[in-house]
Design a protein around this motif. Structure first.
Motif, PDB file in Angstrom:
ATOM      1  N   GLU A 197      22.494  27.239  -5.582  1.00  0.00           N
ATOM      2  CA  GLU A 197      22.437  27.014  -7.027  1.00  0.00           C
ATOM      3  C   GLU A 197      20.994  26.725  -7.393  1.00  0.00           C
ATOM      4  O   GLU A 197      20.324  25.947  -6.724  1.00  0.00           O
ATOM      5  CB  GLU A 197      23.339  25.828  -7.404  1.00  0.00           C
ATOM      6  CG  GLU A 197      23.369  25.515  -8.882  1.00  0.00           C
ATOM      7  CD  GLU A 197      22.225  24.656  -9.354  1.00  0.00           C
ATOM      8  OE1 GLU A 197      21.919  24.698 -10.556  1.00  0.00           O
ATOM      9  OE2 GLU A 197      21.605  23.945  -8.536  1.00  0.00           O
ATOM     10  N   ARG A 198      20.509  27.378  -8.434  1.00  0.00           N
ATOM     11  CA  ARG A 198      19.136  27.135  -8.906  1.00  0.00           C
ATOM     12  C   ARG A 198      19.150  27.130 -10.430  1.00  0.00           C
ATOM     13  O   ARG A 198      19.327  28.175 -11.051  1.00  0.00           O
ATOM     14  CB  ARG A 198      18.187  28.221  -8.414  1.00  0.00           C
ATOM     15  CG  ARG A 198      18.018  28.176  -6.914  1.00  0.00           C
ATOM     16  CD  ARG A 198      16.645  28.660  -6.493  1.00  0.00           C
ATOM     17  NE  ARG A 198      16.513  28.459  -5.068  1.00  0.00           N
ATOM     18  CZ  ARG A 198      16.400  29.427  -4.185  1.00  0.00           C
ATOM     19  NH1 ARG A 198      16.375  30.672  -4.582  1.00  0.00           N
ATOM     20  NH2 ARG A 198      16.274  29.156  -2.904  1.00  0.00           N
ATOM     21  N   GLY A 199      18.958  25.961 -11.010  1.00  0.00           N
ATOM     22  CA  GLY A 199      18.899  25.847 -12.467  1.00  0.00           C
ATOM     23  C   GLY A 199      20.157  26.295 -13.177  1.00  0.00           C
ATOM     24  O   GLY A 199      20.080  26.861 -14.261  1.00  0.00           O
ATOM     25  N   GLY A 200      21.314  26.094 -12.573  1.00  0.00           N
ATOM     26  CA  GLY A 200      22.576  26.503 -13.184  1.00  0.00           C
ATOM     27  C   GLY A 200      23.003  27.911 -12.821  1.00  0.00           C
ATOM     28  O   GLY A 200      24.101  28.334 -13.152  1.00  0.00           O
ATOM     29  N   LEU A 201      22.131  28.660 -12.141  1.00  0.00           N
ATOM     30  CA  LEU A 201      22.446  30.010 -11.696  1.00  0.00           C
ATOM     31  C   LEU A 201      22.822  29.976 -10.224  1.00  0.00           C
ATOM     32  O   LEU A 201      22.433  29.069  -9.500  1.00  0.00           O
ATOM     33  CB  LEU A 201      21.236  30.933 -11.878  1.00  0.00           C
ATOM     34  CG  LEU A 201      20.631  31.013 -13.263  1.00  0.00           C
ATOM     35  CD1 LEU A 201      19.419  31.931 -13.246  1.00  0.00           C
ATOM     36  CD2 LEU A 201      21.645  31.482 -14.270  1.00  0.00           C
ATOM     37  N   ILE A 202      23.532  30.997  -9.776  1.00  0.00           N
ATOM     38  CA  ILE A 202      23.894  31.107  -8.370  1.00  0.00           C
ATOM     39  C   ILE A 202      23.108  32.289  -7.809  1.00  0.00           C
ATOM     40  O   ILE A 202      23.208  33.406  -8.309  1.00  0.00           O
ATOM     41  CB  ILE A 202      25.403  31.325  -8.202  1.00  0.00           C
ATOM     42  CG1 ILE A 202      26.165  30.148  -8.825  1.00  0.00           C
ATOM     43  CG2 ILE A 202      25.766  31.494  -6.731  1.00  0.00           C
ATOM     44  CD1 ILE A 202      27.633  30.396  -9.025  1.00  0.00           C
ATOM     45  N   VAL A 203      22.308  32.022  -6.794  1.00  0.00           N
ATOM     46  CA  VAL A 203      21.462  33.048  -6.185  1.00  0.00           C
ATOM     47  C   VAL A 203      21.972  33.301  -4.767  1.00  0.00           C
ATOM     48  O   VAL A 203      22.126  32.370  -3.980  1.00  0.00           O
ATOM     49  CB  VAL A 203      19.978  32.605  -6.155  1.00  0.00           C
ATOM     50  CG1 VAL A 203      19.105  33.680  -5.528  1.00  0.00           C
ATOM     51  CG2 VAL A 203      19.500  32.257  -7.564  1.00  0.00           C
ATOM     52  N   VAL A 204      22.238  34.581  -4.477  1.00  0.00           N
ATOM     53  CA  VAL A 204      22.802  34.963  -3.174  1.00  0.00           C
ATOM     54  C   VAL A 204      21.889  36.011  -2.538  1.00  0.00           C
ATOM     55  O   VAL A 204      21.513  36.990  -3.180  1.00  0.00           O
ATOM     56  CB  VAL A 204      24.228  35.538  -3.339  1.00  0.00           C
ATOM     57  CG1 VAL A 204      24.859  35.824  -1.978  1.00  0.00           C
ATOM     58  CG2 VAL A 204      25.107  34.604  -4.155  1.00  0.00           C
TER      59      VAL A 204
END
Length: 151
Positions: free
Chosen positions: A77-84
């Protein structure tokens, strides 16, 4: 003691159609694009729901990124986003049917519940998938239109 009756106020049963439709309605503000401008990236988008176990229903973005069942994934999770991203020594994996599963900690951090939708943005050139919860999109899209003025 004297009693007086007030007549009841009863609305018409069939409303006037003209009263329901606003003739002065203007479309919502939308950012203007340059005439003839097209897409400038190879990003692939999908809108998908998350089930109660964290499974993302749409598999098209996983396929576009070349991730196969068993591919190891780093999910953050980064700043409310999900990074995969695909990482060789990661803990999470694409399941046997090719679905992405979001870990419970990430779902809680982003306040995702079963049935919530995500905008999935796959960037094949970078091998990255970014998932935008709709609450984040609401905040992003509200800013340019806060005053009702189009950009």
């Amino acid at each position: 003691m004297t009693v007086s009756f007030v007549p009841p106020v009863i609305p018409r049963t069939v409303p006037d159609r003209g009263a329901l439709v606003r003739r002065d309605r203007t479309p919502p503000p939308v950012s203007a694009l340059e005439p003839g401008s097209g897409r400038s990236s190879g990003t692939v988008y999908a809108l998908s729901a998350v089930d109660k176990s964290g499974r993302v229903a749409d598999r098209s973005v996983v396929r576009v990124l070349g991730w196969t069942p068993g591919s190891r994934l780093d999910v953050r999770e980064r700043g409310g986003l999900i990074v995969v991203r695909q990482v060789d020594d990661a803990v999470y994996r694409v399941d046997a049917r090719g679905h992405l599963h979001l870990p419970l900690a990430v779902r809680r951090w982003c306040r995702l519940a079963a049935g919530d939708r995500l905008l999935l943005a796959a960037h094949p050139g970078d091998g990255v998938l970014v998932a935008y919860p709709l609450a984040v999109l609401d905040r992003l899209l509200a800013v340019p239109h806060a005053g009702g003025d189009a950009a």
